[in-house]
Each structure stands twice: as C-alpha cells, then as structure tokens.
Scaffold this motif. Structure first.
Motif, PDB file in Angstrom:
ATOM      1  N   GLN A   6      81.328  29.936  29.841  1.00 33.74           N
ATOM      2  CA  GLN A   6      79.887  29.971  30.036  1.00 33.74           C
ATOM      3  C   GLN A   6      79.644  30.398  31.476  1.00 33.74           C
ATOM      4  OE1 GLN A   6      79.511  25.435  28.468  1.00 33.74           O
ATOM      5  NE2 GLN A   6      77.571  26.418  28.954  1.00 33.74           N
ATOM      6  N   THR A   8      78.426  30.036  35.166  1.00 32.58           N
ATOM      7  CA  THR A   8      78.366  28.815  35.971  1.00 32.58           C
ATOM      8  C   THR A   8      76.938  28.422  36.286  1.00 32.58           C
ATOM      9  OG1 THR A   8      80.485  29.370  36.950  1.00 32.58           O
ATOM     10  CG2 THR A   8      79.135  27.747  38.120  1.00 32.58           C
ATOM     11  N   GLU A   9      76.114  29.413  36.607  1.00 30.57           N
ATOM     12  CA  GLU A   9      74.742  29.121  37.031  1.00 30.57           C
ATOM     13  C   GLU A   9      73.822  30.272  36.650  1.00 30.57           C
ATOM     14  OE1 GLU A   9      74.236  27.202  40.987  1.00 30.57           O
ATOM     15  OE2 GLU A   9      72.851  28.844  41.402  1.00 30.57           O
ATOM     16  N   ILE A  20      71.440  31.640  27.380  1.00 31.75           N
ATOM     17  CA  ILE A  20      72.699  31.161  27.947  1.00 31.75           C
ATOM     18  C   ILE A  20      73.805  31.436  26.933  1.00 31.75           C
ATOM     19  CG2 ILE A  20      73.949  29.168  28.830  1.00 31.75           C
ATOM     20  CD1 ILE A  20      71.232  27.884  29.465  1.00 31.75           C
ATOM     21  N   SER A  85      71.918  21.215  33.272  1.00 25.72           N
ATOM     22  CA  SER A  85      73.125  21.926  32.831  1.00 25.72           C
ATOM     23  C   SER A  85      73.160  21.946  31.316  1.00 25.72           C
ATOM     24  CB  SER A  85      74.380  21.245  33.367  1.00 25.72           C
ATOM     25  OG  SER A  85      74.509  21.446  34.759  1.00 25.72           O
ATOM     26  N   THR A 103      76.596  25.362  32.031  1.00 29.02           N
ATOM     27  CA  THR A 103      75.807  26.330  32.799  1.00 29.02           C
ATOM     28  C   THR A 103      74.662  25.591  33.466  1.00 29.02           C
ATOM     29  OG1 THR A 103      76.317  28.141  31.274  1.00 29.02           O
ATOM     30  CG2 THR A 103      74.351  28.382  32.667  1.00 29.02           C
TER      31      THR A 103
END
Lengths: 109, 115
Positions: A6, A8-9, A20, A85, A103
């Motif tokens: 996934q 990270t940010e 996402i 997240s 994420t």
C-alpha cells in the motif's frame, strides 16, 4: 513470501475523492478486509470483499480483482474526520490474516 | 463492559522483568488474537486462539506466551522483557466458523515501553 503493498501516505482535499490501492501476493486468497485506524486508536472494520467487483457502503466503496491481486478503497466527499490510516488485510489459504503496513491519509481543508 | 478491554493502557517496564497484558471480551467470540504494531510494519500476529483451551503461534511468537483458560480472557505474557518488545499491543476477537471468516474486533491497545 507473502506481501501486501500500500502507499505509505496520501494527501487529499476536503470534499474530494481519494482512491487507496492495495496489491497483494499471498499463498491463496479467502477474502480481503479494509480497516480504518485513527492515530492512537484501535483499527475498526470498514469492508470485506471475497468476490470480484465493487462493494459500496455510503461514502466508502471497496473494489476487488482477484486475478490481478488488487483492491482499492474509494472515499468520496472527504471529511476532516477521514484523516486516518487505512489498513488492507488478506486472508490466506491457511485462514491467517496478513496485514499491510497501512496508508496514512491526510485531509487538507 | 462492552466489546474488548485491555489492561494496562500503557506501561514502562525495565528489561528482564516479567509482564502480563490482559485482554477480556464479552462478545462470546471463539477466536482471539494478539498483535503488535510497530511504525512502518503494520500489524503482526503474535499468538492466536481459535477456541478456549487451544492456542497457536503467529508470525512473531518468540518471547511471548499466551493461555486461553476460558472464552473471555486471553492474557499475553512477556517472560523476560527486552527493548525490542517496545510496541503497541492490540488484542482482537472474532467469531470463527468453518469456511467463513468474520471481521476482527480490536481492543484499545496497550502501549509498552521496555527500557
């Protein structure tokens, strides 16, 4: 080995839409979960996909393609409270739950 | 109580000490789990129990032990804590049925620091 990827940010704007992505390589597949986790809190269940296609639940939708080892979580009409997240988790052939690192979604006004 | 509770909320522990993290659920779920969560690594399964009286090892079981004497309680013990066990620990439970997998419900977590 088993792997779930996934980003990270991610950053998005209030009121917008964000997707996402989650790709997985696991020994077998028996379903995929998405969880939401606010900072300092426990993960909470968002969605479960076991068949290909889109599952819609209010502002959140989750999509699965088993042939591609791919899922995404779609968040519409983003609100500041969606800053959290988002964790992708896959059930493997032994019915063990394999978790992605998550994420972190940042919502800006 | 409703759901899953964990105790303590946080703890600072000297290396070498023994520590038990407590977990209790009132949903009568048959399966319970212990995870640790470290930055950038996601949730990692330490031990699990599919039903009272049985336990199994997860991905990172070394240095930890569990017991499941009844349906509601699933304590996690660190026999001799080491600094690498500094983490946030989550207990979870789910209703496990054959050929079906249900969502896991998580406790609020225990933040453990080993010095």
């Amino acid at each position: 080995g088993q792997n779930i990827d996934q980003p990270t940010e991610m950053t998005a704007t209030e009121g917008a839409i964000v997707q996402i992505n989650c790709t997985y390589q696991t020994s077998g597949f028996n379903g995929l979960f998405w969880y939401q986790q606010h900072a300092g809190e426990a993960p909470t269940f968002l969605s479960y996909n076991v068949l290909d296609g889109l599952e819609e639940k209010g502002r959140f939708s989750s999509f699965l393609s088993r042939s591609k080892g791919y899922s995404y979580l779609l968040l519409k009409e983003l609100q500041m409270k969606d800053s959290a997240s988002y964790l992708c988790a896959v059930i493997d052939s032994n019915y063990q739950l394999i978790w992605g690192a998550g994420t972190k979604l940042i919502i800006k006004p | 109580i409703a759901g899953i509770t964990q105790a303590p909320t946080s703890q600072i522990l000297a290396a070498g000490r023994r520590m038990t993290l407590r977990c209790t659920q009132d949903m009568r779920h048959n399966a319970m789990y212990w995870y640790r969560q470290d930055l950038g690594l996601g949730l990692r399964l330490i031990h699990y129990s599919n039903t009272a009286g049985t336990t199994g090892k997860g991905e990172v079981p070394d240095g930890y032990s569990v017991s499941r004497a009844n349906t509601d309680d699933f304590p996690l013990t660190l026999a001799s804590a080491v600094p690498s066990q500094t983490s946030v620990y989550f207990c979870a439970s789910s209703e496990l049925t054959s050929h079906d997998y249900n969502e896991q419900f998580f406790g609020p977590g225990t933040r453990l620091t080993v010095l």
